[in-house]
Design an enzyme around this catalytic site. Structure first.
Site, PDB file in Angstrom:
ATOM      1  N   ASP A 107       0.845  -1.191   0.000  1.00  0.00           N
ATOM      2  CA  ASP A 107       0.000   0.000   0.000  1.00  0.00           C
ATOM      3  C   ASP A 107       0.882   1.243   0.000  1.00  0.00           C
ATOM      4  O   ASP A 107       1.837   1.325   0.780  1.00  0.00           O
ATOM      5  CB  ASP A 107      -0.873   0.010   1.253  1.00  0.00           C
ATOM      6  CG  ASP A 107      -2.347   0.050   0.939  1.00  0.00           C
ATOM      7  OD1 ASP A 107      -2.732   0.880   0.106  1.00  0.00           O
ATOM      8  OD2 ASP A 107      -3.108  -0.731   1.526  1.00  0.00           O
ATOM      9  N   ASP A 209      -3.473   4.012  -2.520  1.00  0.00           N
ATOM     10  CA  ASP A 209      -4.643   4.394  -1.736  1.00  0.00           C
ATOM     11  C   ASP A 209      -5.189   5.729  -2.236  1.00  0.00           C
ATOM     12  O   ASP A 209      -4.434   6.665  -2.522  1.00  0.00           O
ATOM     13  CB  ASP A 209      -4.226   4.512  -0.262  1.00  0.00           C
ATOM     14  CG  ASP A 209      -5.390   4.792   0.655  1.00  0.00           C
ATOM     15  OD1 ASP A 209      -6.259   3.912   0.779  1.00  0.00           O
ATOM     16  OD2 ASP A 209      -5.426   5.880   1.259  1.00  0.00           O
ATOM     17  N   GLU A 279      -6.730   2.731  -6.264  1.00  0.00           N
ATOM     18  CA  GLU A 279      -8.070   2.726  -5.675  1.00  0.00           C
ATOM     19  C   GLU A 279      -8.785   4.002  -6.100  1.00  0.00           C
ATOM     20  O   GLU A 279      -8.337   5.103  -5.777  1.00  0.00           O
ATOM     21  CB  GLU A 279      -7.988   2.670  -4.148  1.00  0.00           C
ATOM     22  CG  GLU A 279      -9.353   2.750  -3.481  1.00  0.00           C
ATOM     23  CD  GLU A 279      -9.288   3.073  -1.999  1.00  0.00           C
ATOM     24  OE1 GLU A 279     -10.157   2.594  -1.257  1.00  0.00           O
ATOM     25  OE2 GLU A 279      -8.377   3.823  -1.586  1.00  0.00           O
ATOM     26  N   HIS A 341     -10.582  -4.589   2.859  1.00  0.00           N
ATOM     27  CA  HIS A 341     -10.516  -4.166   4.254  1.00  0.00           C
ATOM     28  C   HIS A 341     -11.453  -3.010   4.579  1.00  0.00           C
ATOM     29  O   HIS A 341     -11.518  -2.603   5.741  1.00  0.00           O
ATOM     30  CB  HIS A 341      -9.084  -3.741   4.587  1.00  0.00           C
ATOM     31  CG  HIS A 341      -8.640  -2.535   3.809  1.00  0.00           C
ATOM     32  ND1 HIS A 341      -8.459  -2.550   2.444  1.00  0.00           N
ATOM     33  CD2 HIS A 341      -8.369  -1.258   4.193  1.00  0.00           C
ATOM     34  CE1 HIS A 341      -8.088  -1.363   2.027  1.00  0.00           C
ATOM     35  NE2 HIS A 341      -8.041  -0.551   3.065  1.00  0.00           N
ATOM     36  N   ASP A 342     -12.174  -2.500   3.599  1.00  0.00           N
ATOM     37  CA  ASP A 342     -13.028  -1.322   3.813  1.00  0.00           C
ATOM     38  C   ASP A 342     -14.520  -1.606   3.764  1.00  0.00           C
ATOM     39  O   ASP A 342     -15.313  -0.706   4.037  1.00  0.00           O
ATOM     40  CB  ASP A 342     -12.712  -0.248   2.762  1.00  0.00           C
ATOM     41  CG  ASP A 342     -11.469   0.566   3.096  1.00  0.00           C
ATOM     42  OD1 ASP A 342     -11.139   0.680   4.291  1.00  0.00           O
ATOM     43  OD2 ASP A 342     -10.828   1.078   2.157  1.00  0.00           O
TER      44      ASP A 342
END
Length: 551
Positions: A107, A209, A279, A341-342
Site C-alpha cells: 500500500d 490508496d 483505488e 478491508h473497507d
C-alpha cells in the site's frame, strides 16, 4: 478438453489478469505472547497463500504510524512500524515470497500523511519555513469559518484550525491525516523518493490508496450539492454520511493528477516488471476516472472501483458493471474484487436467509474469476468467512466510532485470520487479539478445511487452478450473450481457446438454451458445480455455474 497445470504469470505484463491476495498485516498472524500480527507472521503463512495459486500479495500499510487510522496515517514512509517488526523482517518476507513465486505489492498512502510526520510538524511551525506549503493551508473566511464547504469522509468539515499558523489545513479523512499539497513539485519529488525506496528493496508494485485524491482545486471552490443520481453507481461513503450530499468536483479528481501519474509510471518503468493498482473512489464518475488513469501505457497499470463492493449480487448488476467497464474504459484495465478491508465481507452482503454460506462463497468466486480483468481476493474469503459483529466496546476503527450505530465501521472485516480450529483464538495468537475472533470464524479455520473435499478452501484452490489453466479466462476477449432470463452468460476467447460461461445467481433452478450462434464442443468440469447439459439446454440449480469449450 483437459486442463493444463497452473501457469504462474511472469514478465512485464504479469499483472494483466493476475490474482492478488490482500493481507491485512495486523490480522494475519501474531507471534506468541502478542495479540497483533507482524511481518514475520506473514512470512510464516506465505506457504498457505502460495498454495491457493495466486500470483501476488498486497500488504495493507505497515509503515511507522501513530495508528490513528490503523496505519493509513503514515509518519515515516521509509520504515516499518515496530508493531509489525523491522525492515530486515520485511526484506526476509519479500525474499520468501519471491522464492514461492509470489509478487509483492504494498500500500502506498501518499495523498495524506500523519500529523506526526516530520514534514507536517515543520509545515505547521510557521508560514515561511521550507515546508510551509507542503500541506494544504488556507486562511479562514472573514467570519473565522472554514475556507469552503468541503467535507471529510470521516465526518465533519475537511478543515482543521491550527492556532500556530492561524490557518486551516485540509484533511479528507481524520483531522490527524493532513492532505499533502501535490501542487508543490517538491512534495511530488519527496513522495516519489519514498516509492523508489521500496522499489530498491524489491517490491513488485503498489496499491495506491485514494489515488484520485492527490490534487485539489487551487482556488478552493465550493462543491455543489449532489444532484446527479446514477442508479447503482458506487458510493464513496455510506448514505448515513453527509459526504454523499456533495458532488465532489473540486476536492479530488483534478486534471493535474494525470501528469503526476505519468511521473510515477516513468519511475516504475525504470525497474523490471513492476505494476500499480489504483483505488478510485469517485462515485458516479469512477469508471470515467479509471479510463483516464489506465488508458495507454504511461499512467497506472490498473484500477479498482467500489462498483462490485456493493450488496447487489445479481446478473443484472454484474452485467451493468462489466458493460460499463467494457465501454467506458475499453482501453484501460480493471481489477475486480468482492471484498477488501473497507467493506463488509461479501458472503454476508450476498447471503439471504436460508442460503448456504459455502454455496454463496463458491459461486461468488467462480463468477469473479471468470470476468475479464485482474482480481483481488481478501484474506479469509478463501474460508467463506462472514462479517464479524463487533461490539462498540471492541471497536478500533475511528470511522465506525464516529457514525455508530448507523454505520459500524470496518472492523467487522478486519478480524484475525483463523488457522487452527482447536485454539481459542483460531491459532492467530496465544493471547487476546486486538480484535475478537468470532466463534463462527474459528470453526472454519484453515486446518478444519484443509484437504476437505467440497470445502470453500478447496474450491478456491481448484478454481484458481482452473483459471490458470485456461488463458482465455485471464486475458481473453469478453462478449455477453443476450438472455431473457435472470442469467449471466458470456464467452471468453483467447487465441484458439474459446469458452462459454453461464451463471445462475438466483436461488431458483433455471434453464439456458444455447443459441444457434454458439457451437458447444465439450462441457468442462467447472470445480464445485455439476449442471445438467444435453447438448442444447443447460439446466442450472440456484447459485449454479456452467462452462464449456465452444467453436
Amino acid at each position: 478438453m483437459a486442463t493444463s497445470g497452473p501457469i504462474k504469470k511472469s514478465g512485464a505484463d504479469w499483472w494483466r489478469g493476475a490474482v492478488i491476495y490482500q493481507i491485512y498485516p495486523r490480522s494475519y498472524q501474531a507471534p506468541d505472547g502478542s495479540g497483533s500480527g507482524t511481518i514475520k507472521g506473514i512470512t510464516r503463512r506465505l506457504p498457505h497463500v502460495a498454495s491457493l495459486g495466486v500470483d501476488a500479495i498486497w500488504l495493507s500499510p505497515f509503515f511507522k504510524s501513530p495508528m490513528a487510522d490503523m496505519g493509513y496515517d503514515v509518519s515515516d514512509y521509509c520504515d516499518v512500524d515496530p508493531l509489525f517488526g523491522t525492515l530486515s523482517d520485511f526484506d526476509e518476507m519479500v525474499a520468501e515470497a519471491h522464492r514461492l513465486g509470489l509478487k509483492v505489492m504494498i500500500d502506498q498512502v501518499i495523498s495524506h500523511s500523519s500529523d506526526q510526520h516530520p514534514w507536517f510538524k515543520e509545515s505547521r511551525a510557521s508560514r515561511d519555513n521550507p515546508k510551509a506549503d507542503w500541506y494544504i493551508w488556507a486562511d479562514p473566511k472573514p467570519d473565522g469559518t472554514a475556507p469552503n464547504n468541503w467535507l471529510s469522509i470521516f465526518g465533519g468539515p475537511a478543515w482543521e484550525w491550527d492556532g500556530v499558523r492561524r490557518q486551516y489545513y485540509m484533511h479528507n479523512f481524520l483531522n490527524s491525516q493532513p492532505d499533502l499539497n501535490f501542487h508543490n513539485p517538491d512534495v511530488q519529488d519527496a513522495l516519489l523518493d519514498t516509492v523508489k525506496f521500496w522499489l530498491e528493496r524489491g517490491v513488485d508494485g503498489f496499491r495506491l490508496d485514494t489515488v484520485n485524491y492527490y490534487f485539489h482545486d487551487k482556488t478552493l471552490r465550493d462543491n455543489p450539492p449532489m444532484q446527479i443520481q446514477v442508479e447503482g453507481a458506487a458510493q464513496d461513503a455510506p448514505d448515513t454520511n453527509p459526504y454523499t450530499y456533495q458532488n465532489h468536483l473540486y476536492d479530488k479528481t483534478q486534471p493535474e493528477n494525470i501528469e503526476f501519474l505519468k511521473r510515477l509510471r516513468a519511475l516504475l518503468d525504470q525497474y523490471d516488471d513492476r505494476a500499480t493498482v489504483g483505488e478510485v473512489g469517485d462515485g458516479y464518475r469512477s469508471l470515467e476516472t479509471v479510463a483516464a488513469y489506465t488508458a495507454g501505457d504511461d499512467k497506472l497499470h490498473m484500477c479498482y472501483t467500489f462498483d462490485l463492493l456493493s450488496p447487489d449480487f445479481s446478473a443484472a448488476h454484474i452485467r451493468k458493471c462489466v458493460t460499463a467497464v467494457e465501454t467506458q474504459a475499453a482501453n484501460g484495465w480493471i481489477c475486480w474484487a468482492f471484498s477488501n478491508h473497507d467493506v463488509p465481507r461479501h458472503v454476508s452482503r450476498f447471503m439471504a436467509a436460508g442460503d448456504s454460506q459455502d454455496r454463496v462463497a463458491k459461486i461468488a468466486l467462480t463468477t469473479l474469476l471468470s470476468l475479464r480483468g485482474s482480481v483481488c481476493l481478501y484474506q479469509g474469503e478463501e474460508l467463506g468467512l462472514t462479517e464479524a459483529d463487533i461490539a462498540y466496546e471492541d471497536l478500533q476503527d475511528p470511522y465506525g466510532m464516529r457514525f455508530w450505530p448507523a454505520f459500524k465501521g470496518r472492523d467487522g472485516c478486519r478480524t484475525p485470520m483463523v488457522w487452527d480450529a482447536g485454539q481459542p483464538y483460531g491459532g492467530f495468537s496465544t493471547v487476546k487479539p486486538w480484535l475478537p475472533v468470532p466463534e463462527e470464524h474459528r470453526i472454519r479455520a484453515v486446518d478444519a478445511q484443509q484437504g476437505m473435499t467440497g470445502s470453500v478452501l478447496s474450491h478456491y484452490r481448484d478454481t484458481l487452478a482452473f483459471r490458470a489453466g485456461h488463458p482465455a479466462m485471464t486475458e481473453g476477449d469478453f462478449h455477453f450473450l443476450q438472455v431473457n432470463q435472470d442469467l449471466l452468460a458470456f464467452t471468453r476467447r483467447q487465441g484458439d481457446q474459446a469458452l462459454l460461461f453461464v451463471f445462475n445467481l438466483t436461488r431458483e433452478a433455471q434453464s439456458f438454451i444455447v443459441p444457434d450462434t454458439v457451437s458447444v464442443k465439450e462441457q468442462l468440469a467447472l470445480p464445485g458445480f455439476k449442471p445438467g447439459f444435453d447438448g442444447a439446454v443447460v439446466k442450472l440449480d440456484g447459485f449454479d455455474a456452467f462452462c464449456a469449450t465452444i467453436g
